[in-house]
Design a protein around this motif. Sequence first.
Motif, short mmCIF file in Angstrom:
data_model
loop_
_atom_site.label_atom_id
_atom_site.label_comp_id
_atom_site.label_asym_id
_atom_site.label_seq_id
_atom_site.Cartn_x
_atom_site.Cartn_y
_atom_site.Cartn_z
N SER A 42 0.84 -1.20 0.15
CA SER A 42 0.04 -0.08 0.01
C SER A 42 0.74 1.25 0.02
N LYS A 44 3.25 4.07 -1.73
CA LYS A 44 3.39 4.73 -3.12
C LYS A 44 4.87 4.12 -3.45
N HIS A 83 5.29 -3.02 -11.19
CA HIS A 83 3.87 -2.56 -11.48
C HIS A 83 3.52 -1.39 -10.93
N ALA A 84 3.74 -1.00 -9.62
CA ALA A 84 3.58 0.08 -8.76
C ALA A 84 4.39 1.36 -9.13
N THR A 87 3.46 2.29 -12.87
CA THR A 87 2.02 2.93 -12.94
C THR A 87 1.83 4.00 -12.02
N GLN A 88 2.99 4.24 -11.25
CA GLN A 88 2.71 5.00 -9.86
C GLN A 88 1.44 4.99 -9.20
N THR A 89 1.41 3.73 -8.68
CA THR A 89 0.22 3.22 -7.84
C THR A 89 0.81 2.71 -6.51
N ARG A 90 -0.17 2.29 -5.79
CA ARG A 90 0.23 1.85 -4.43
C ARG A 90 1.02 0.33 -4.42
N SER A 92 1.31 -3.54 -4.26
CA SER A 92 0.80 -4.84 -3.96
C SER A 92 1.55 -5.71 -3.17
#
Length: 193
Positions: A42, A44, A83-84, A87-90, A92
């Motif tokens: 979770s 960033k 992946h995070a 994609t600049q996501t949280r 996993s």
Amino acid sequence: MSQLLINDIKQTIDVSEKEIEHIMTFFVSDTFKKKDFIIRESDKVEHMYFILSGLVKLSVMDNQANEHIISFAMDAWWETDYHAFYTQTRASQSLRCIENTRVLKLSYGGYHRLLQEVPKMTHFFLNKAVRGHTSSQRRILSLMTLSAQGKYEHFLKYYPLLLQRIPKTTLALYLGVSRETLSRFFRSPSYCD
């Protein structure tokens, strides 16, 4: 400058000393202690990491709080939750130190500036991505098709240097076998937890 990273780059692409000096300005060193999280699920994900020394594991927890280890990374290897990062996501996945670890980290913004300013680094990172993808496919196939003994022998074939560094319980989780089953495979009395 880190000679380990310089060597890694020079093994893949032809770069001048001036380019190397410029490339190295994008990296920042950091240190972590054994059991520290570099990335928690979770978070960033702001960086990718080049391991200078130490050992880390990339893992995920399922809904029953069981850990599933995806990969390990040691000296001169790259790791992050890709992946995070891309994609600049949280996150996993979590990235946690098995040993005291020193890294060079490359930020998301720095990564893109580096590719613009030194375009041949695109080939470098493509090469790393292809090698990582190939390794992941090999691991998935081994999990799907090999017996417990076969998984252990596969790991020994491709990662012999890791065998002495990873605790048995952690290696058993990675291979998807019980610690007792794994213990039967060890032939070397020098293995230690």
